[in-house]
Design an enzyme around this catalytic site. Structure first.
Site, PDB file in Angstrom:
ATOM      1  N   ARG A  37       1.074  -1.500   0.030  1.00 28.09           N
ATOM      2  CA  ARG A  37       0.135   0.020   0.129  1.00 28.09           C
ATOM      3  C   ARG A  37       0.973   1.205   0.089  1.00 28.09           C
ATOM      4  O   ARG A  37       0.959   2.176  -0.166  1.00 28.09           O
ATOM      5  CB  ARG A  37      -0.695  -0.203   1.064  1.00 28.09           C
ATOM      6  N   GLY A 351      -8.053  -7.863  -0.117  1.00 24.15           N
ATOM      7  CA  GLY A 351      -8.387  -9.154   0.805  1.00 24.15           C
ATOM      8  C   GLY A 351      -7.688  -9.962   1.108  1.00 24.15           C
ATOM      9  O   GLY A 351      -6.116 -10.000   0.279  1.00 24.15           O
ATOM     10  N   GLY A 374     -12.711  -4.204   1.730  1.00 27.64           N
ATOM     11  CA  GLY A 374     -13.450  -4.480   1.827  1.00 27.64           C
ATOM     12  C   GLY A 374     -14.017  -2.777   0.236  1.00 27.64           C
ATOM     13  O   GLY A 374     -15.329  -2.728  -0.267  1.00 27.64           O
TER      14      GLY A 374
HETATM   15  N1  LIG Z   1     -14.148 -23.914   4.143  1.00 29.99           N
HETATM   16  C1  LIG Z   1     -13.642 -23.105   4.871  1.00 29.99           C
HETATM   17  N2  LIG Z   1     -14.090 -23.257   6.437  1.00 29.99           N
HETATM   18  C2  LIG Z   1     -13.986 -22.166   6.748  1.00 29.99           C
HETATM   19  N3  LIG Z   1     -13.154 -21.679   6.793  1.00 29.99           N
HETATM   20  C3  LIG Z   1     -12.785 -20.966   5.273  1.00 29.99           C
HETATM   21  C4  LIG Z   1     -12.862 -21.756   4.366  1.00 29.99           C
HETATM   22  N4  LIG Z   1     -12.903 -21.689   2.843  1.00 29.99           N
HETATM   23  C5  LIG Z   1     -12.408 -20.690   2.690  1.00 29.99           C
HETATM   24  N5  LIG Z   1     -12.351 -20.148   4.613  1.00 29.99           N
HETATM   25  C6  LIG Z   1     -11.496 -19.015   5.073  1.00 29.99           C
HETATM   26  O1  LIG Z   1     -12.261 -17.543   4.830  1.00 29.99           O
HETATM   27  C7  LIG Z   1     -11.433 -16.272   4.976  1.00 29.99           C
HETATM   28  C8  LIG Z   1     -11.470 -15.172   3.938  1.00 29.99           C
HETATM   29  O2  LIG Z   1     -12.769 -14.785   3.755  1.00 29.99           O
HETATM   30  P1  LIG Z   1     -13.204 -13.810   3.219  1.00 29.99           P
HETATM   31  O3  LIG Z   1     -12.946 -12.311   4.245  1.00 29.99           O
HETATM   32  O4  LIG Z   1     -14.676 -13.854   3.647  1.00 29.99           O
HETATM   33  O5  LIG Z   1     -12.368 -13.856   1.933  1.00 29.99           O
HETATM   34  P2  LIG Z   1     -12.074 -12.219   0.974  1.00 29.99           P
HETATM   35  O6  LIG Z   1     -10.812 -11.418   2.371  1.00 29.99           O
HETATM   36  O7  LIG Z   1     -10.986 -13.103   0.189  1.00 29.99           O
HETATM   37  O8  LIG Z   1     -12.921 -11.555   1.131  1.00 29.99           O
HETATM   38  C9  LIG Z   1      -9.979 -17.018   5.026  1.00 29.99           C
HETATM   39  O9  LIG Z   1      -9.687 -16.751   6.771  1.00 29.99           O
HETATM   40  C10 LIG Z   1     -10.021 -18.408   4.757  1.00 29.99           C
HETATM   41  O10 LIG Z   1      -9.921 -19.313   5.453  1.00 29.99           O
HETATM   42  O1  LIG Z   2      -7.744  -2.094   5.492  1.00 28.88           O
HETATM   43  C1  LIG Z   2      -8.510  -2.122   5.472  1.00 28.88           C
HETATM   44  O2  LIG Z   2      -9.604  -2.930   4.389  1.00 28.88           O
HETATM   45  P1  LIG Z   2      -9.469  -3.993   4.032  1.00 28.88           P
HETATM   46  O3  LIG Z   2      -8.833  -4.943   4.589  1.00 28.88           O
HETATM   47  O4  LIG Z   2     -11.189  -4.267   3.916  1.00 28.88           O
HETATM   48  O5  LIG Z   2      -8.622  -3.916   2.679  1.00 28.88           O
HETATM   49  C2  LIG Z   2      -8.947  -0.470   4.518  1.00 28.88           C
HETATM   50  O6  LIG Z   2      -7.306   0.028   5.415  1.00 28.88           O
HETATM   51  C3  LIG Z   2      -9.440   0.333   5.296  1.00 28.88           C
HETATM   52  O7  LIG Z   2     -10.088   0.374   6.766  1.00 28.88           O
HETATM   53  P2  LIG Z   2     -11.380   0.315   8.134  1.00 28.88           P
HETATM   54  O8  LIG Z   2     -11.776  -1.319   7.341  1.00 28.88           O
HETATM   55  O9  LIG Z   2     -10.607  -0.562   9.482  1.00 28.88           O
HETATM   56  O10 LIG Z   2     -11.849   1.225   8.043  1.00 28.88           O
END
Ligand SMILES: Nc1ncnc2c1ncn2[C@@H]1O[C@H](COP(=O)(O)OP(=O)(O)O)[C@@H](O)[C@H]1O
Ligand SMILES: O=C(OP(=O)(O)O)[C@H](O)COP(=O)(O)O
Length: 394
Positions: A37, A351, A374
């Site tokens: 970043r 993410g 996000g």
């Molecule tokens: N089958 C599963 N059961 C439980 N957790 C899972 C499974 N598949 C993936 N995950 C978990 O989902 C998490 C990511 O989810 P999410 O935050 O929705 O994804 P992203 O950050 O890419 O949007 C990871 O930490 C992963 O370990």
């Molecule tokens: O790391 C961030 O979010 P992200 O992990 O969803 O990309 C951004 O810096 C926003 O942070 P916030 O979700 O605490 O407002």
């Protein structure tokens, strides 16, 4: 993009420019573990420096909730940015007030000053106009380069944009161009891969992708709500009972729209959520009642790999399994590998998928990895981002 960028601003020399960046970087024991970043804002900072602007950077770090938290100061970012720019970046101990104003007044053209964590002030997240005014007082121009925080309507992302001429930075511009092209003018076949843990977090993006993509690939923990909705046993797998009708609705919508909706045909199940657990591969209708689905299986990996390789555009959001634990990482790795090998334009929506590509050493082989998790999700859902909306139109 229909918003002005720094390239549309004439005569930046001597101007005080308040640049909102997203230096919300992972830090362990005082060390930044991923500086992407920060690196991605260099084009904007260098451009402003070359034009002779006085560059005032502001960012949040973590969620200190309006209080000073020593570990959440921007000390490490200032040091890292100084290294990357090859020039000392001054760091303020506050983000507003007389001391900061004096530091700004002492800046020479081309200098860079990093303000302290803007979330040390309660007014930041409340989008308090008074805090926005205190930020605006420091500058002549507002630049938003914090794509990762563009979905937040905060004082330093949204409020300030109403008080100064407000334009996007070069990172913001690139993020909106790449993601916007995927959303509005995709090359086809367009494949959207949606994984991760919870259906509820991905409802809006699945819905949107059903409308605009040709192939929708489902994986990760959210698959099991779809399986359950179809009447399969899911054992101890992640499940959202309240979203069963919605999941069936998605399958139906895909049929009606003639879209290819891919769900796992086989899965890796485990009897324990640990690296030493027993695992087996089962078909979708064979999940044992006391086991948990944790990754996509080899047949699914092959099918998904083929779809990815035959696409022109791939947008990936969310891992296929619990990739953080090696025995459960193969599905996510296979998807990342296929995305690396395909001739399609590959976009990772930040993410955990970005973290996975990085972990597998494949990040460099993707065409674009968003700096926003996000924010990119909300953008791909078709939502308006307040940090972008508030910028001046072209
Ligand atoms: N089958 C599963 N059961 C439980 N957790 C899972 C499974 N598949 C993936 N995950 C978990 O989902 C998490 C990511 O989810 P999410 O935050 O929705 O994804 P992203 O950050 O890419 O949007 C990871 O930490 C992963 O370990
Ligand atoms: O790391 C961030 O979010 P992200 O992990 O969803 O990309 C951004 O810096 C926003 O942070 P916030 O979700 O605490 O407002």
């Amino acid at each position: 993009m229909n918003k002005k960028s720094i390239r549309d601003v004439a005569d930046l020399a001597g101007k005080r420019v308040f640049v909102r960046v997203d230096f919300n970087v992972p830090i362990e024991d005082g060390k930044i573990t991923d500086d992407k970043r920060i690196r991605e804002t260099l084009p904007t900072i260098n451009y402003l420096m070359e034009q002779g602007a006085k560059v005032i950077l502001a960012s949040h770090l973590g969620r200190p909730k309006g209080e000073v938290v020593e570990e959440l100061r921007h000390t490490a970012s200032a040091a890292r940015l100084s290294e990357l720019l090859g020039k000392l970046v001054a760091k303020a101990d506050e983000a507003i007030g007389e001391k900061v104003e004096a530091q700004v007044a002492a800046m020479q053209n081309g200098d860079v000053l990093l303000l302290e964590n803007v979330r040390f002030y309660a007014g930041e997240e409340n989008n308090d106009p008074e805090l926005a005014r205190a930020f605006a007082k420091l500058a002549d121009l507002f630049v938003n380069d914090a794509f990762g925080a563009a979905h937040r309507a905060h004082a330093s992302t949204e409020g300030i944009a109403h008080l100064l001429p407000a334009v996007s930075g070069l990172l913001m511009e690139r993020e909106l161009d790449v993601l916007g092209k995927a959303l509005h003018n995709p090359e086809r076949p367009f494949t959207a891969i949606i994984g991760g843990s919870k259906v509820k977090d991905k409802i809006a993006v699945i819905d949107k992708m059903l409308e605009i993509a040709d192939n929708i690939i489902i994986g990760g923990g959210l698959s099991y709500t779809f399986f359950k909705a179809q009447g399969h046993e899911v054992g101890n797998s992640l499940l959202d009972e309240s979203k069963l009708d919605l999941a069936l609705g998605f399958i139906e919508k895909a049929k009606q729209l003639g879209k290819n909706f891919y769900m796992p045909v086989d899965i890796v199940v485990t009897d324990d959520f640990s690296p030493s657990a027993n695992t087996q591969v089962v078909d979708v209708d064979g999940i044992p009642a006391d086991w948990e689905g944790i990754d996509i299986g080899p047949k699914t990996r092959a099918i998904y790999g083929d779809v990815i390789k035959n696409s022109k555009l791939v947008v990936w959001n969310g891992p296929m399994g619990v990739f953080e634990i090696e025995p459960f990482s193969h599905g996510t790795r296979a998807v990342a590998q296929a995305a690396a090998e395909t001739s399609a334009y590959t976009v990772i929506g930040g993410g955990d998928s970005a973290a996975a590509a990085e972990k597998f050493g494949l990040a460099d082989r993707m065409d674009f990895i968003s700096t926003g998790g996000g924010a990119s999700l909300e953008f791909m859902e078709g939502k308006k981002l307040p940090g972008v909306e508030a910028l001046n139109d072209k």
